[in-house]
Structure formats: C-alpha cells, structure tokens
Motif scaffolding. Structure first.
Motif, PDB file in Angstrom:
ATOM      1  N   TYR A 353       0.858  -1.196   0.000  1.00 33.96           N
ATOM      2  CA  TYR A 353       0.000   0.000   0.000  1.00 33.96           C
ATOM      3  C   TYR A 353       0.886   1.235   0.000  1.00 33.96           C
ATOM      4  CZ  TYR A 353      -3.356   3.548   1.512  1.00 33.96           C
ATOM      5  OH  TYR A 353      -4.132   4.672   1.591  1.00 33.96           O
ATOM      6  N   LEU A 354       0.656   2.139  -0.949  1.00 35.34           N
ATOM      7  CA  LEU A 354       1.458   3.366  -1.078  1.00 35.34           C
ATOM      8  C   LEU A 354       0.514   4.549  -1.192  1.00 35.34           C
ATOM      9  CD1 LEU A 354       4.104   4.935  -1.536  1.00 35.34           C
ATOM     10  CD2 LEU A 354       3.897   4.402  -3.969  1.00 35.34           C
ATOM     11  N   SER A 355       0.696   5.543  -0.316  1.00 34.13           N
ATOM     12  CA  SER A 355      -0.088   6.770  -0.324  1.00 34.13           C
ATOM     13  C   SER A 355       0.871   7.953  -0.349  1.00 34.13           C
ATOM     14  CB  SER A 355      -0.997   6.843   0.906  1.00 34.13           C
ATOM     15  OG  SER A 355      -1.655   8.096   0.977  1.00 34.13           O
ATOM     16  N   ILE A 356       0.693   8.840  -1.335  1.00 35.78           N
ATOM     17  CA  ILE A 356       1.538  10.028  -1.473  1.00 35.78           C
ATOM     18  C   ILE A 356       0.623  11.247  -1.544  1.00 35.78           C
ATOM     19  CG2 ILE A 356       3.229  11.231  -2.897  1.00 35.78           C
ATOM     20  CD1 ILE A 356       4.220   8.565  -3.887  1.00 35.78           C
ATOM     21  N   SER A 357       0.822  12.192  -0.639  1.00 32.52           N
ATOM     22  CA  SER A 357       0.070  13.448  -0.625  1.00 32.52           C
ATOM     23  C   SER A 357       1.049  14.589  -0.849  1.00 32.52           C
ATOM     24  CB  SER A 357      -0.674  13.620   0.707  1.00 32.52           C
ATOM     25  OG  SER A 357      -1.582  12.556   0.926  1.00 32.52           O
ATOM     26  N   LEU A 358       0.846  15.339  -1.929  1.00 31.14           N
ATOM     27  CA  LEU A 358       1.712  16.467  -2.285  1.00 31.14           C
ATOM     28  C   LEU A 358       0.971  17.748  -1.938  1.00 31.14           C
ATOM     29  CD1 LEU A 358       2.993  15.130  -5.721  1.00 31.14           C
ATOM     30  CD2 LEU A 358       4.069  14.921  -3.492  1.00 31.14           C
ATOM     31  N   GLU A 383      -0.199  -3.234  -4.378  1.00 32.33           N
ATOM     32  CA  GLU A 383      -1.578  -3.525  -4.721  1.00 32.33           C
ATOM     33  C   GLU A 383      -2.451  -2.273  -4.754  1.00 32.33           C
ATOM     34  OE1 GLU A 383      -2.969  -6.384  -1.945  1.00 32.33           O
ATOM     35  OE2 GLU A 383      -1.646  -7.991  -2.644  1.00 32.33           O
ATOM     36  N   THR A 384      -2.159  -1.294  -3.910  1.00 26.45           N
ATOM     37  CA  THR A 384      -2.991  -0.089  -3.819  1.00 26.45           C
ATOM     38  C   THR A 384      -2.111   1.149  -3.893  1.00 26.45           C
ATOM     39  OG1 THR A 384      -4.563  -1.280  -2.409  1.00 26.45           O
ATOM     40  CG2 THR A 384      -4.713   1.120  -2.436  1.00 26.45           C
ATOM     41  N   PHE A 385      -2.494   2.098  -4.755  1.00 25.73           N
ATOM     42  CA  PHE A 385      -1.749   3.346  -4.921  1.00 25.73           C
ATOM     43  C   PHE A 385      -2.729   4.511  -4.776  1.00 25.73           C
ATOM     44  CE2 PHE A 385      -0.004   6.629  -7.978  1.00 25.73           C
ATOM     45  CZ  PHE A 385       0.925   7.126  -7.073  1.00 25.73           C
ATOM     46  N   PHE A 386      -2.417   5.436  -3.868  1.00 25.59           N
ATOM     47  CA  PHE A 386      -3.258   6.608  -3.617  1.00 25.59           C
ATOM     48  C   PHE A 386      -2.404   7.861  -3.785  1.00 25.59           C
ATOM     49  CE2 PHE A 386      -4.874   9.942  -0.865  1.00 25.59           C
ATOM     50  CZ  PHE A 386      -6.226   9.969  -1.169  1.00 25.59           C
ATOM     51  N   LEU A 387      -2.886   8.812  -4.568  1.00 25.96           N
ATOM     52  CA  LEU A 387      -2.166  10.061  -4.832  1.00 25.96           C
ATOM     53  C   LEU A 387      -3.110  11.224  -4.612  1.00 25.96           C
ATOM     54  CD1 LEU A 387       0.321  11.630  -5.874  1.00 25.96           C
ATOM     55  CD2 LEU A 387      -0.562  11.294  -8.194  1.00 25.96           C
ATOM     56  N   ALA A 388      -2.710  12.192  -3.787  1.00 22.65           N
ATOM     57  CA  ALA A 388      -3.507  13.384  -3.501  1.00 22.65           C
ATOM     58  C   ALA A 388      -2.700  14.625  -3.872  1.00 22.65           C
ATOM     59  CB  ALA A 388      -3.906  13.431  -2.030  1.00 22.65           C
ATOM     60  N   ILE A 389      -3.350  15.567  -4.558  1.00 23.10           N
ATOM     61  CA  ILE A 389      -2.697  16.780  -5.064  1.00 23.10           C
ATOM     62  C   ILE A 389      -3.272  17.987  -4.340  1.00 23.10           C
ATOM     63  CG2 ILE A 389      -2.078  18.068  -7.144  1.00 23.10           C
ATOM     64  CD1 ILE A 389      -1.144  15.195  -7.096  1.00 23.10           C
ATOM     65  N   SER A 390      -2.446  18.988  -4.101  1.00 23.95           N
ATOM     66  CA  SER A 390      -2.873  20.186  -3.391  1.00 23.95           C
ATOM     67  C   SER A 390      -3.685  21.106  -4.291  1.00 23.95           C
ATOM     68  CB  SER A 390      -1.651  20.944  -2.864  1.00 23.95           C
ATOM     69  OG  SER A 390      -0.903  21.447  -3.959  1.00 23.95           O
TER      70      SER A 390
END
Length: 1048
Positions: A353-358, A383-390
């Motif tokens: 599980y990978l979560s990246i918030s920029l 298996e899971t990729f989450f990306l959040a952008i400002s």
C-alpha cells in the motif's frame, strides 16, 4: 372517616411511614406485573419481575464479587445512575475501579465554570472509598484553573493498584507540574497506561522500575530527553510510545532493552533532530514535523510507516528501501516538494500500500508526476496506490499542449496493482502521462478513481480556480484516458468521479464533456464446494461463518425419498448431483447437528483447524462441539486467547482455566503455553501442565518470559513412562532438572532450551535416553560448562549452541551431525564425530586463524562455512590441508585493531585451500575503514604464483578500503580466478549503495568513513579496473552525493 383520621393522629409517626411504604411497594410491584403480562413470554415476565424485586429489595442471590464485576463493566455515568436505585450496586460503587472525569461523565455543558467542575469531582470522590481504583482519567476543559486541586485528586487515585492514569489539563502547560513523588516506593510498577497532556513531567532514576508500563503517551508535555531516557530504561514491557508537541526533546534514543516495543509516534516535536532506535521489534512508525536524521539502528522490522514533512518524497525514495526494506504500508505527506523522484535500483520488496500526498507545490517549475513511476517500479508487489494533489497545483494553468508527445516508460510492469485513486486530478501533462502509464502496465488493475474535487465533499470549500480547472481535467480524461480503459477486468470496476460544476442559469448541470461512468462488475467468488475440496478445514470454517444466527424453521418432511430429491436437484441445476448433495446436506448437518460421518472423521477434521477457529466452529455445531471436548492441540498465547496488547494476569488465567474446564483432558497431543512478559502465573502453571501432560502428549512448548528465577518445571509429571510419547520439547525461561529416574525419551526428536537453568549432567540424563533425537538447540543456557553428545544419538543432524557463557568444551560423538551453529566465547571442539558436518556457522573472537588450523582436518566435508571473527590480529597462515568440498565461504572481520594492521592478502590461504570454492564473501569492519590508507609504496605488488582458483565465480567485498593488502588480494583474485563472473567492491558499510553508471543513494555514514572513500575509489581506478577481464562484471558500490549532506 373521622375514626380513621383520629387513629392516624394517635399512631406514632414511624408506624405511619411503614404503612405508606408497604402500600407504595405493593402498587409498584402490581404495575411491574401488569407490564410483564403485556410484553415478552410468561417465563421472561417472571424473571423480570423477580429481578426487579431483587434490585429494589437488595435480596442478592449473587455474590458481591459478581455484582462488582457487572458494575465495573458499565461506563461511569451509568454506574452512578444504577447505584442510585440499587443497594447491590450502591455497595459496589464504593470501590468502583474506573473513575473518569470530563464534561460528558460529569453532565456539564460547554459553558462550564471552575466551581461546578471542582465541586462535582469532590462530591464523587467523597462517596468513594479510595480502594481498588484501577483507572483514573481526568480531562479538564480549556481555561479552567484547577491546578490547586489536581494534586489532591491524584493523591486519592494513585495507589499500588492503579493501572491506567490519564491526565490532560488543556491550556495549563505552564502552570502544573506532575507530582512524580506519588509514583515512588514501587507505586509506578502497576501502571500499564500513562497518558499525560499539557503539564510538566520530570521523572528520575529514583522512581525505580516501570515493569508493567505498556503504553506511554505524552502530549504538550515539558520533558527533556534525559528525563525521558530514565523512564524508557526502566520500562522493559513498553509496547507503544507516543510523543506529540514535546518541544524540550532534541535527541530521541530508544534503548535496545525495549524488546516488546512495536509502535512509535513522534508528532510535531519542533526541536527533535535525531531519532535513534535500537528496539528490535518496532513494526509501526509515525512521524510528522521537520525532517530529522534516522540514525543506524533496528529499523528492519518496520512494516507500517507514515511520514509527513517538507520535501520528503525524494528522501523516502532514496533512503527508505535500504533502511526499512520490510515496509508493507507507506504513507507520505510532503510539503513544498520541488524535486522530481529519481529512478533508483533499490526496491521495496514487500510494499503493498502506497499513499503520497503532495501539499503546497510551487507553481514553477511544475512537478513531474510521471517521475512517481519510480515508486511503482520499485514496488513489485504493490496492490494499492493513492495520490492526492494540493489546491495550488490543481489551480495552475494547464500545460497539456496538443503538439506535445506523450512520454512512455517501457519495461515497467506492475503485475499486482489492483486499485489506483488520484484526488485532485488536473490536466497537467505529466498527470495524464502517469495515468496512461498505469492503465497500460497494470495488468491486474480492478479499480481506477480520478477525483477532480480534491476529495472535498462540500463544494463551498473549493476555490473558483479549482472549479475552472474541472472542465479541462474532464476533457483530458475523455480525450486521452477513457479510450485506454480496458473493457474487462477481473474482478472489479472502473469509475470516474468529478467535482460538481457551477450551475449557470439555463444551462444543464452536467458537463457535455463529462464521460459516462464505466462500471464493470465480474463475479469473483469461488464456489463453496471448490473451497471445501481444496481445503477441508477452511471450507468447514466458511460454512460455520455463513450460517444464519437464527435457527431455521422446521419444515414438513417430504414424502419423496432422498434419491428422488437428488435426481430432481440434478435436473434443475447445471452442476452434478455431488455438488447439490454435498452442499445441501453439509449445510443441514452443520445447522441441525446431525452428522452422518463417523466421529473419528469429525475429530480429524476438527484437529486440522487452528485452536481459535476450532473453538468458534464448535459454538455453532454439535458435531464439532463433541470433538472439541477432546481437541488435541491446545495453544495458549495472546493471539489465540483474543487478548489485546494490554493483557492482565487475571484475564489470561481466567481464559486458560475456562477453556481447560470445557475440555475433557483426553487426547491432548500438543500443549503450547506462551506467557507474555511480566505476567506472574507461576502458581497456575503446575495445574495446567498436570492437566495437559498425559501418556498421549507429543509436543510440549512452555515459554515463561521474564520468570527465570521463579518457576521450576515439574519433572515428576514426566515419570512413569509419560516422557516416552513426547516428540518435541521446547522450554524457555525456567529451570529444568531431569534425572535418570525419568527413564527413556524414546520418541523425542527435537529439544530446544532457551534461557533454561540446567547443568551439563542434567542435560546428559536427557540425551543419553533420547535415541531418536534429530535436533538440539541450546540458547543462553549459562549453567552448562561442558556439552557432551553421546554416540547413541545416531539420528542427530542439527546442533546449535548460542551464547552459553560458561561453555568451554563441546564434544560430539554423534555420527551424523551435518549442521553446526555456534556463537559465543571460543570453545574447544574435542576430537569426535565431526566428519559429516557440511554447514558450519561460527561467531567468536580470533576465529579466522583457528578455523584455518583446525577445521580442514576436523570437518573435511564442509560445503558452507561462515565465520564472524572479533578482534582478529594474527594473519592467516598458509595451509597444507584443504577443504575439498567447500563451495561457499563467508568471512566477517569485526573490531580489528589498528596496530599491527591485518594482512588481507593472507586470506589467499583460504582460497588456495578450497579448490572447488564458487562464492567468496568478505566483510570488513567500520574501524578498519576509518584507518589511514596504507597504500603509499605501490612500487612492489605481492603475487603468489601457481594458485589457480578454477571454480570461483562470485566475489563480494563489503567495506572496501585503500589498504595495500586488500588491493593485492583483489588483484590476485582477478589474475587467478579464470571462471570469475562477478566482482563487487562495496566502499560503503553494506547497506544501500549504487553502481558507477546509475544514480543511487546510500545510508548516511560517518565523516571518518566518508573520508576514506575517495582513496578507495582511486585505488580501484588505478590498480584494479585495468585488470578486469572482459568476461567479468565489475560492480563498484560507492556512497551517493545525497548521503554526504544527510550524514553530516
């Protein structure tokens, strides 16, 4: 009427009161009886009315202990209410164990004043006896000045029985000092949870041990690193540590004594610069704040990592794979990230599980989202990729030009990626390229979510710039992404979400460019029959979990015979009669508990399940309930008993006793008892062992952590031939005193003793009668001075002796020992049957020279040899005898002395003595790397003629430095290893590194080590590179540019 009034005047007041009370009680009970007639069944009506009478008349049919147990399970406010209407509960309220004081429990509104809060707390404490308080929670609302009363309240609550202490004084951090003197004289030993907030806490060494402390939470607390160190050094049972806004701490050091610590949180501690962890079992780490240095330590076990800091994405990609290679869940929140993520050779082999918030990205230059493919490529099992952008990035002008070329990154397949979510999707070119790359290379993708509204549910929270960007983002999705979405997935769905657009008068609310949602659903569940066919135990468990909670209604029996039912079922369904018959009748058996199989088969199926699942399925099936009474595998630990990390002795004991009471005691084959640290259950262990040890016992595992001096294993239970049936005996943290009178251990195949008090003679009594023994482990058995393996152990193949401090002699006469592992002080391996040993691992001081002189003649059949030598000062001599079968050689030199310098070139003796050697591994200590280069006189390079290494294929040197003898050794290998395929020279300490032609990073190293790296690289370039044949792959691992800045 007048007579009655006159008599009432004459009657004494007391008698009139009694008559009124009786009339009132009769009316009340009559009302309860009428209520019972209207509701529920007659039997339940009776119970309720009688229960009400007991509550009011206090005619307790239950004991006081049971009433107290029921009372303590209620929240404090409910407990106080029920104590007002029941004498039984009123008595238990005097020693109610859980005292919680906050606005909710005290019934105060948000405009509470100090006097109301103080008076209510004082009133409750006056009605309490002050004994048996186990939990005390005090949460003072903001701006209430109650500091003058807190000491008195704490003095009332803190007793030797206190287990949980929570104190939060919002807004009074500068006013209140926690009275540590209340925790002296051993009072702190009982505390399991300590949660302090908005105060000053200054513990000292004089407070002594915190042996029961499992969770420590400090929030807005003034405490220094030295004071915190005093607390941590004495908290050997600590499992969770939380530090929030503790601004006095500069360096956080976790000692190695915290063997049970698994959870660390450091949040917004503004002055923290270094976090050094030596606790070996930390699995979860959460950090927010300014970037800190994570020094070398025990980070290898971390599986869940959450970090939030400035410009952290690039740092995480460069450093974490080598520092925390076992991470499974990674969450990153980066502020003002301006550098793109580089492609690096290091990987996260277990990341799922990978979560990246920029957050707060700068507008120029635009961040290249496609560079995040580096993270995906480095995570083969993701298996899971989450990306959040400002919002700032989502509001920037679109850079997606029609004339630009879509970039692609070939040969990066993401085989296990199933779910991808992007919050704040915009029309930036790199964002579209990243999405297209995922669609083209994620073969197992099930769900893709593109969210253009930053994940905000309220449209009013979104800025006008974001709403203007939404049509561009939707247009980019329609033009470049929707056409690449595969038509089918297995199993799952693909959906698109977009933010609500601003509605204009006369306009349609739906954007014309918005793509229709594409949703695909595929059934992915296997049939229950196939599950039962593959794994019978799991199939039965699924059957029990799928059963309804209510019992099915009885149906009238069918007149048709069973064969007719099967035939009709086969005609109606496409499946064969076997599926219908097995599934339907299996379900009936489970529900109606009418097994048609023999009891032996049910018992065998039940015995294959883990104990916890076996207990659950026994609760819903009579067939399994009967077999549960003779379940053969009894395992008692925190997991199987369903206990949390803050387990109490009483809970552990009561659950074990309860399970054993339901068991018949017949048929126990496996008994596994693992008592957590610091639980004093020694008085009950004899009783449990007496129940479990029967003539049919086969496996006995007993681990009493932290109770070495308190418990003696009752060897008398193994007399009268009972020891004959034991196949596996694993004892830890106890004393074991076997005697000759116990007789034969004819079935014993594996014996493991860890932290056990046993002498050599007592161990000999077991070994001399264990003719079937195959495996022997002795770990920290400090009473054994001489280990003698008798010749009667014809099957013994594995021997391990680790850190037995008094061991001086190991004499083996067992003829088939093939694996021998030894760590500790150097011992004498007396002449005996060592000829069959093929794998040897040894760790001791001055070991290399000893191995050269003795092992070739003592163990000539060695195939794998691993040596770790401490303080080696004598060079390796040339050998006349050889290792004729040695294929793998590993030598680690640690703690080398500075003078005289060790001659690495003398290790050629080992290579020459191993004609069939294929792999050679050499590791050099950090102390040797710090030394000044000895490569000054390079006019004469030593050579040894006629030493050909025909089979050597792989050579690795960790800690390569510019020492002349090391360069000579490397040149010798290149000139004489004709079959060499790979040569690796690592100038780092062996953590993470890079090759010459690809960018990379390594863990920060000290200045002394880094100063020697240029000399080592210069020596490689000058003397080694020119001698590398074209058929040999040379890997030079050197520190990266980033580590210089981080290391300092």
């Amino acid at each position: 009427m007048g007579i009655t009034l006159e008599m009432n005047r004459v009657m004494p007041t007391r008698r009139r009161r009694q008559r009124r009370r009786r009339r009132r009680n009769r009316h009340r009970y009559r009302s309860i009886a009428k209520l019972g007639k209207r509701k529920f069944s007659p039997s339940q009506q009776d119970d309720d009315s009688q229960g009400a009478k007991r509550m009011r008349n206090s005619g307790m049919l239950l004991t006081k202990d049971i009433w107290r147990r029921i009372h303590c399970l209620m929240p404090m406010r409910d407990a106080a209410c029920v104590a007002c209407v029941s004498h039984a509960f009123l008595n238990s309220w005097l020693c109610y164990p859980n005292l919680t004081f906050d606005k909710d429990t005290l019934g105060l509104d948000e405009h509470v004043c100090e006097t109301d809060f103080i008076s209510k707390v004082d009133h409750i404490l006056k009605r309490h006896s002050g004994t048996c308080v186990k939990t005390f929670k005090l949460e003072v609302p903001y701006e209430l000045d109650v500091c003058d009363h807190v000491d008195r309240w704490l003095q009332f609550a803190i007793t030797p029985a206190i287990e949980e202490l929570t104190l939060t004084l919002y807004g009074t951090a500068q006013k209140y000092n926690f009275p540590c003197s209340l925790l002296s004289d051993g009072v702190g030993n009982s505390i399991r949870i300590l949660d302090l907030g908005h105060c000053a806490f200054c513990p000292t060494i004089e407070l002594g041990s915190w042996r029961s402390l499992k969770r420590l939470c400090l929030s807005f607390v003034r405490i220094t690193e030295d004071e915190l160190g005093c607390l941590l050094l004495n908290s050997l049972a600590l499992e969770g540590l939380e530090l929030r806004h503790c601004d006095e701490i500069v360096s956080l050091k976790i000692p190695c004594t915290l063997q049970q610590l698994s959870y660390i949180t450091v949040s917004e501690c503004s002055r923290v610069r270094i976090i050094e962890n030596k606790a070996p079992n930390v699995s979860s780490f959460y950090f927010t704040g300014n970037k800190v240095k994570l020094s070398l330590g025990e980070w290898l076990q971390v599986k869940k990592l959450n970090m939030r800091s400035s410009r952290i994405v690039r740092y995480a990609r460069a450093t974490l794979p080598s520092m925390m290679p076992n991470v499974e869940t990674l969450s990153i929140g980066s502020l003002r990230e301006v550098f793109n993520t580089p492609m690096l050779p290091t990987k996260f082999p277990y990341l799922k599980y990978l979560s990246i918030s920029l957050i707060g990205l700068t507008n120029s230059p635009a961040y290249d989202y496609l560079s995040l493919v580096s993270f995906l490529a480095a995570s083969p099992l993701l298996e899971t990729f989450f990306l959040a952008i400002s919002q700032e990035q989502a509001e920037q002008e679109s850079i997606f030009g029609s004339s630009s070329v879509m970039r692609q990154i070939p040969e990066h397949r993401h085989e296990y990626l199933k779910s991808v979510t992007i919050n704040g999707f915009c029309s930036a070119k790199s964002m579209v390229e990243l999405t297209c790359h995922i669609l083209e290379n994620a073969a197992s993708l099930e769900h893709l979510t593109l969210n253009t509204n930053l994940g905000l549910a309220n449209r009013s929270e979104q800025s006008p710039g974001i709403l203007k960007e939404v049509p561009k983002a939707l247009s980019a999705i329609q033009k470049y992404i929707a056409g690449k979405v595969p038509s089918t997935y297995f199993p799952g769905r693909v959906g698109f979400r977009h933010a609500p657009l601003p509605r204009r008068r006369g306009a349609n609310t739906r954007s014309p460019s918005a793509p229709p949602p594409a949703i695909l659903r595929v059934r992915a569940l296997d049939s229950l029959a196939s599950i039962v066919a593959r794994r019978p135990a799991m199939g039965m468990l699924l059957l029990s979990r799928l059963m309804p909670t209510r019992r099915p209604r009885r149906r009238r029996p069918h007149k048709s015979r069973r064969s007719g039912l099967i035939a009709k079922s086969a005609k109606r369904k496409r499946s064969h009669c076997q599926q219908d018959d097995d599934d339907s009748q299996g379900g009936k058996r489970m529900r109606n508990s009418v097994p048609t199989l023999p009891e032996d088969i049910w018992c065998h199926i039940h015995s294959l399940m883990p104990m916890r699942d076996a207990a659950r399925v026994a609760c819903v099936s009579r067939a399994f309930l009967s077999s549960w009474r003779c379940h053969p595998n009894l395992t008692f630990n925190e997991r199987t008993l369903g206990l949390d990390e803050y387990v109490f002795e009483t809970d552990f004991i009561s659950k074990v006793d309860h399970i054993l009471e339901k068991h018949s005691g017949i048929g126990v084959k496996t008994f596994n008892l693992q008592v957590p640290y610091e639980l004093d259950v020694c008085d009950h262990v004899d009783h449990w062992l007496q129940f479990a040890i029967t003539p049919r016992i086969e496996e006995l595992n007993l681990m009493l952590y932290g109770t070495v001096q308190e418990y003696n294993f009752p060897c008398s239970l193994l007399s009268d031939g009972i020891a004959n049936s034991i196949r596996l005996l694993d004892l830890g943290h106890c004393a074991f005193r076997p005697t000759v009178e116990l007789g034969s251990w004819r079935s014993l195949k594996r014996l493991c003793l860890s932290f056990v008090h046993i002498t050599g003679d007592e161990l000999g009594c077991v070994l001399s009668n264990s003719f079937a023994l195959e495996w022997l482990e002795l770990i920290y058995c400090d009473k054994i001075a001489s280990l003698k393996i008798p010749c009667t152990l014809q099957r013994l193949s594995y021997l391990k002796v680790s850190e037995c401090s008094r061991m001086r002699v190991i004499e083996s006469k067992a003829p088939k020992v093939s694996n021998f592992y030894f760590t500790g002080y150097k011992v004498k391996l007396s002449l005996g049957e060592w000829l069959r040993v093929k794998e040897l691992c040894m760790l001791s001081s001055h070991l290399v020279c000893y191995a050269c002189a003795n092992l070739p003649s003592m163990m000539p059949n060695l195939e794998t040899l691993s040596i770790c030598s401490l303080d080696e000062v004598v060079n390796t001599p040339m050998l006349t005898t050889k290792f004729l079968y040695l294929k793998y050689l590993s030598i680690s030199l640690s703690g080398l002395t500075v003078s005289p310098s060790y001659d690495y070139f003398s290790l050629v003796s080992f290579l020459d003595a191993s004609p069939f050697l294929e792999t050679f591994f050499l590791a050099i200590s950090k102390e040797q790397m710090k030394r000044e280069s000895k490569f000054r006189d390079s006019s004469h390079m030593r050579q040894i003629q006629e030493h050909r290494h025909e089979h050597l294929k792989s050579v690795t040197i960790i800690g390569f430095c510019s020492a002349k003898s090391l360069v000579e050794l490397t040149c010798h290998i290149l000139e004489n290893a004709v079959s060499l395929e790979c040569l690796t020279l690592n100038t780092t300490l062996g953590f993470a590194s890079r090759s010459e032609h690809s960018p990379g990073t390594c863990f920060p190293m000290g200045k002394a080590v880094l100063m020697g790296v240029p000399k080592a690289l210069s020596a490689i370039q000058t003397y080694i590179v020119g001698k590398v044949p074209s058929t040999v792959r040379l890997n030079v691992m050197e520190p990266c540019n980033l580590c210089n800045g981080i290391g300092h």
